[in-house]
Design a protein around this motif. Structure first.
Motif, mmCIF file in Angstrom:
data_model
loop_
_atom_site.group_PDB
_atom_site.id
_atom_site.type_symbol
_atom_site.label_atom_id
_atom_site.label_comp_id
_atom_site.label_asym_id
_atom_site.label_seq_id
_atom_site.Cartn_x
_atom_site.Cartn_y
_atom_site.Cartn_z
ATOM 1 N N ILE A 1 -30.668 2.162 -13.076
ATOM 2 C CA ILE A 1 -29.731 0.811 -12.883
ATOM 3 C C ILE A 1 -29.356 1.385 -11.651
ATOM 4 N N ALA A 2 -29.452 2.130 -10.769
ATOM 5 C CA ALA A 2 -28.656 2.036 -8.896
ATOM 6 C C ALA A 2 -29.845 1.759 -8.533
ATOM 7 N N ARG A 3 -31.071 2.243 -8.849
ATOM 8 C CA ARG A 3 -32.520 1.537 -7.900
ATOM 9 C C ARG A 3 -32.291 -0.156 -7.896
ATOM 10 N N ILE A 4 -32.390 -0.005 -8.991
ATOM 11 C CA ILE A 4 -32.072 -2.204 -9.506
ATOM 12 C C ILE A 4 -31.501 -2.364 -8.298
ATOM 13 N N PHE A 5 -29.879 -2.422 -8.285
ATOM 14 C CA PHE A 5 -28.995 -2.160 -7.836
ATOM 15 C C PHE A 5 -29.040 -2.386 -6.169
ATOM 16 N N SER A 6 -29.427 -1.416 -6.028
ATOM 17 C CA SER A 6 -29.712 -1.320 -4.591
ATOM 18 C C SER A 6 -30.294 -1.416 -3.700
ATOM 19 N N ILE A 7 -32.134 -2.418 -4.888
ATOM 20 C CA ILE A 7 -33.154 -3.489 -4.122
ATOM 21 C C ILE A 7 -32.850 -4.609 -3.586
ATOM 22 N N LEU A 8 -32.214 -5.290 -4.517
ATOM 23 C CA LEU A 8 -32.063 -6.737 -5.179
ATOM 24 C C LEU A 8 -31.705 -7.105 -3.735
ATOM 25 N N PRO A 9 -30.477 -6.085 -2.723
ATOM 26 C CA PRO A 9 -29.409 -7.391 -2.158
ATOM 27 C C PRO A 9 -30.399 -6.843 -0.705
ATOM 28 N N ILE A 10 -31.498 -5.784 -0.738
ATOM 29 C CA ILE A 10 -32.383 -6.056 0.214
ATOM 30 C C ILE A 10 -33.230 -6.523 0.622
ATOM 31 N N VAL A 11 -34.087 -7.174 -1.029
ATOM 32 C CA VAL A 11 -35.478 -7.870 -0.947
ATOM 33 C C VAL A 11 -34.925 -8.999 -1.152
ATOM 34 N N THR A 12 -34.207 -9.657 -1.430
ATOM 35 C CA THR A 12 -33.371 -11.253 -1.299
ATOM 36 C C THR A 12 -33.350 -11.407 0.016
ATOM 37 N N PRO A 13 -34.030 -12.373 0.130
ATOM 38 C CA PRO A 13 -33.932 -13.167 0.883
ATOM 39 C C PRO A 13 -32.132 -14.354 1.286
ATOM 40 N N PRO A 14 -32.423 -14.873 2.792
ATOM 41 C CA PRO A 14 -31.294 -15.577 2.571
ATOM 42 C C PRO A 14 -31.482 -16.383 2.051
ATOM 43 N N PHE A 15 -30.535 -17.626 1.183
ATOM 44 C CA PHE A 15 -30.737 -18.853 1.048
ATOM 45 C C PHE A 15 -30.829 -18.905 -0.781
ATOM 46 N N TRP B 1 -23.085 -9.524 -16.097
ATOM 47 C CA TRP B 1 -24.201 -8.867 -14.986
ATOM 48 C C TRP B 1 -25.089 -8.895 -14.862
ATOM 49 N N MET B 2 -25.397 -7.883 -15.883
ATOM 50 C CA MET B 2 -27.293 -7.746 -15.706
ATOM 51 C C MET B 2 -27.445 -8.846 -16.069
ATOM 52 N N ALA B 3 -26.976 -9.622 -17.321
ATOM 53 C CA ALA B 3 -27.198 -11.111 -17.831
ATOM 54 C C ALA B 3 -27.570 -12.203 -17.320
ATOM 55 N N PHE B 4 -26.184 -11.967 -16.195
ATOM 56 C CA PHE B 4 -26.266 -13.676 -15.646
ATOM 57 C C PHE B 4 -27.391 -13.313 -14.140
#
Length: 698
Positions: free
Chosen positions: A234-248, A443-446
């Motif tokens: 869970i920690a890894r998912i939440f730390s990676i998501l904002p990094i790999v998600t491009p703007p917009f 949150w995870m479901a959303f």
């Protein structure tokens, strides 16, 4: 001392033979004046005509360049103040005179409007080396040429690419369209009703997002440290998501779900008779998208703080007959105050600087970042207003950064002493466990629905109208050859990021080494200024680079160099923090042992520190590469059709209403960068496991 004496003896022998290193640097200055253009070329080194190239040569006509390159020649005929070149007055004169030549070149270039060319870069490098030699002969920092040269380089780059642009953004505030000085123009701009409302909008949004994202970050940190049995995933998912998600992409995903044609909106219309389907666009939509984007950042801050709390304090609370609620709210939460404040301040600044989500979801709700963009890229170019709003945004961010650096950084919340007893983590109240778990599951479901919508939407014909599955979006992007569609922007982005990432990691490690391992006057200033990159919002950085490097003395706007430099300077604090954290785990005695064996600092770094810091360096390298791939707010002002990057291509598709193509490109980038990070994580993890096994076998 013996090494210094030996080096001094070699230098004295060179002096007798007439081989003063200063002579060779002066010779390189002369060669630069003869062989390289000393004035800026409008179309670059390879695309300029022969006449343009000749006109840029300093010797082709009588001009100020004769002074630029002539003044350093006086170093060769400077008076002999002593029998040898090691007299202090002579060294101080070398330092002062070289600094004067650099300042004279910059000021005269600015006054005459002549941009500096490639030859002038070599001029500055040579004079910097003369300064380095002079300080080494004065035995400053132990006379280590590498350390002194590194410090001179760091100061020069920080001054050029951090301080100078930050100051340049204030200049248009006091100039009218003709360039005349207008003292109180910024007051007229700030007193406009529209501008006041934009500032209030930004403050309200930043505060709301800061509080909400910090709340969710705390919820996730509590779950991962106190509830989940295996929280690493869970920690890894939440730390990676904002990094790999491009703007917009987050904003577009929210639009696919809750926009006018979103499937959630359609369900609410059919089931509950919803009439107002435009509710998402404005404050609500921006707030939701930013909380989704920034809550993982808060989680990373608070997760580390939660793990560092000593359980013995909670045990002491229970022994004093406090219940679980009293212990949590009167012991745990107060100890988390600095981390909570740190999270709020960082998220607040990130919200102020966010450009992509307000552009997609803002509607009529204007904020500082988007308004600055419209002043620069809109139909009516208004540098004065853009500069004023950029200065306001910069002042807000710097004020928060100073509060964070001086106040929170000096507060003591130590909970771990030198005693070996650790204790056991105490269970949370049952109702709190249930609340935290339900919140996290929702949150995870959303997020599953959000990212599922993004991926699924990239394969549809027209979201909200025709949900037929198709590959047309990907074909339009990558199916028309390497010279069409998204290929040029993707290749350019990977090239720029590939150049910027190793420079970022190297420069960050160098700064970390100087700050952690060396003692010198002004150390705190260097450390503080380098960390300003965290405080300067991306929008402000982009505007400041336009204002600073679109005129003499340095012309960089429109080139690939300014895109790479922007990527490096935006991400160099990552390299610094990785280096500081890694060096903090290595005893200084390793350096001292290497130096005692007559190895200089460069050999010590290459043969001792870098092998031990390899995981931290590789982490910084990968993170810098991914961040460079997804950056938008700074370089969106700097790219041209020739230097277009992936995020600017996505922005153009969003502005044209081609959401399917934009989402397809964003989805592809997410999977590519996720694969890069997970592959690197696997390889580094395997290396650590192998080292651990070898240690146990020994």
């Amino acid at each position: 001392m013996s090494q210094l004496a030996a080096d001094t003896g070699i230098d004295l022998q060179n002096e007798k033979l007439g081989r003063d290193p200063v002579f060779y640097w002066i010779a390189s200055i002369v060669a630069a004046f003869i062989l390289l253009p000393v004035f800026a070329l409008d179309y670059g080194l390879f695309e300029s005509t022969s006449d343009e190239f000749l006109a840029a040569m300093g010797w082709s006509s009588r001009n100020v360049a004769w002074l630029w390159f002539g003044l350093p020649l006086l170093l060769l005929v400077r008076p002999k103040l002593a029998q040898n070149k090691y007299h202090k007055k002579r060294h101080y004169m070398d330092i002062g005179y070289s600094a004067f030549c650099i300042l004279f070149t910059l000021i005269s270039s600015w006054a005459t409007g002549n941009g500096l060319g490639y030859g002038t870069i070599l001029l500055f490098i040579a004079l910097g080396c003369v300064i380095t030699l002079a300080y080494a002969r004065l035995e400053y920092l132990g006379g280590d040429v590498f350390v002194i040269g590194s410090l001179v380089t760091i100061v020069g780059l920080i001054t050029t690419f951090i301080l100078y642009p930050s100051i340049a953004i204030f200049v248009p505030m006091f100039q009218d369209e003709m360039g005349n000085f207008v003292a109180w123009q910024f007051i007229d701009i700030l007193s406009q009703k529209q501008i006041v409302q934009i500032i209030l909008n930004s403050m309200m949004l930043g505060t709301s997002v800061g509080v909400t994202a910090t709340f969710f970050g705390l919820i996730f940190a509590i779950y991962s440290t106190r509830i989940a049995v295996r929280s690493a995933f869970i920690a890894r998912i939440f730390s990676i998501l904002p990094i790999v998600t491009p703007p917009f992409v987050v904003g577009l995903g929210v639009t696919l779900m809750l926009g006018r044609s979103g499937y959630v909106t359609e369900l609410m219309v059919d089931w509950f008779g919803l009439e107002h389907t435009n509710w998402l666009y404005g404050f609500t939509g921006i707030w939701m998208a930013q909380v989704l984007a920034f809550a993982p950042m808060s989680f990373m801050i608070l997760d580390g703080a939660m793990k560092s709390l000593h359980p013995s304090l909670e045990e002491a609370s229970y022994t004093l007959r406090a219940n679980r609620y009293q212990t949590f709210f009167n012991v745990v939460i107060p100890l988390l105050k600095p981390a909570l404040a740190n999270s709020f301040l960082i998220i607040f600044v990130q919200s102020l600087a966010d450009f992509s989500n307000p552009l997609v979801l803002g509607g009529s709700f204007d904020v500082l970042a988007t308004q600055i963009y419209f002043y620069i890229a809109g139909a009516q170019l208004d540098y004065a207003s853009a500069s004023t709003l950029g200065a306001v945004l910069l002042i807000f961010s710097l004020a928060i950064f100073v509060v964070q650096y001086l106040w929170i950084g000096k507060r003591s919340y130590v909970t771990i002493s030198g005693k070996s007893y650790r204790g056991d983590v105490q269970p949370l109240p049952n109702s709190l466990r249930i609340f935290v778990s339900i919140t996290l599951y929702v949150w995870m479901a959303f997020n599953v629905l959000l990212y599922g919508s993004i991926v699924y939407g990239s394969f549809t014909v027209n979201w909200g109208v025709d949900y037929t599955l198709t590959l047309a979006n990907y074909v339009n992007l990558f199916g028309m050859g390497f010279g069409e569609g998204a290929w040029p922007s993707l290749i350019s982005t990977m090239t720029y990021a590939g150049i910027a990432a190793p420079i970022t990691a190297t420069f960050g490690l160098l700064i970390a080494y100087i700050v952690v391992r060396q003692q010198f006057h002004g150390k705190k200033v260097v450390e503080f200024v380098t960390m300003l990159c965290f405080a300067v919002p991306g929008t402000v950085a982009g505007v400041s680079y336009i204002l600073a490097f679109n005129d003499a003395p340095v012309y960089l706007t429109g080139t690939a160099a300014i895109v790479v430099i922007s990527m490096v300077m935006r991400n160099v604090p990552v390299g610094i923090r990785a280096g500081v954290a890694g060096l903090g785990q290595l005893d200084k005695s390793l350096d001292e042992a290497s130096l005692s064996l007559r190895a200089d600092s460069f050999k010590t770094i290459m043969n001792i520190l870098i092998p031990l810091l390899r995981p931290a360096i590789l982490s910084s390298l990968i993170y810098s590469f991914v961040r460079a791939m997804t950056t938008v707010s700074a370089i969106i002002f700097l790219v041209t059709p020739e230097t277009r990057v992936a995020t600017s291509y996505i922005l153009n598709r969003v502005e044209d209403g081609e959401y399917g193509i934009a989402i397809a490109y964003g989805s592809l980038l997410i999977f590519v960068m996720l694969a890069i990070i997970l592959t690197f994580d696997f390889l580094v993890g395997e290396a650590r496991i192998s080292r651990s096994k070898a240690k146990h076998q020994d």
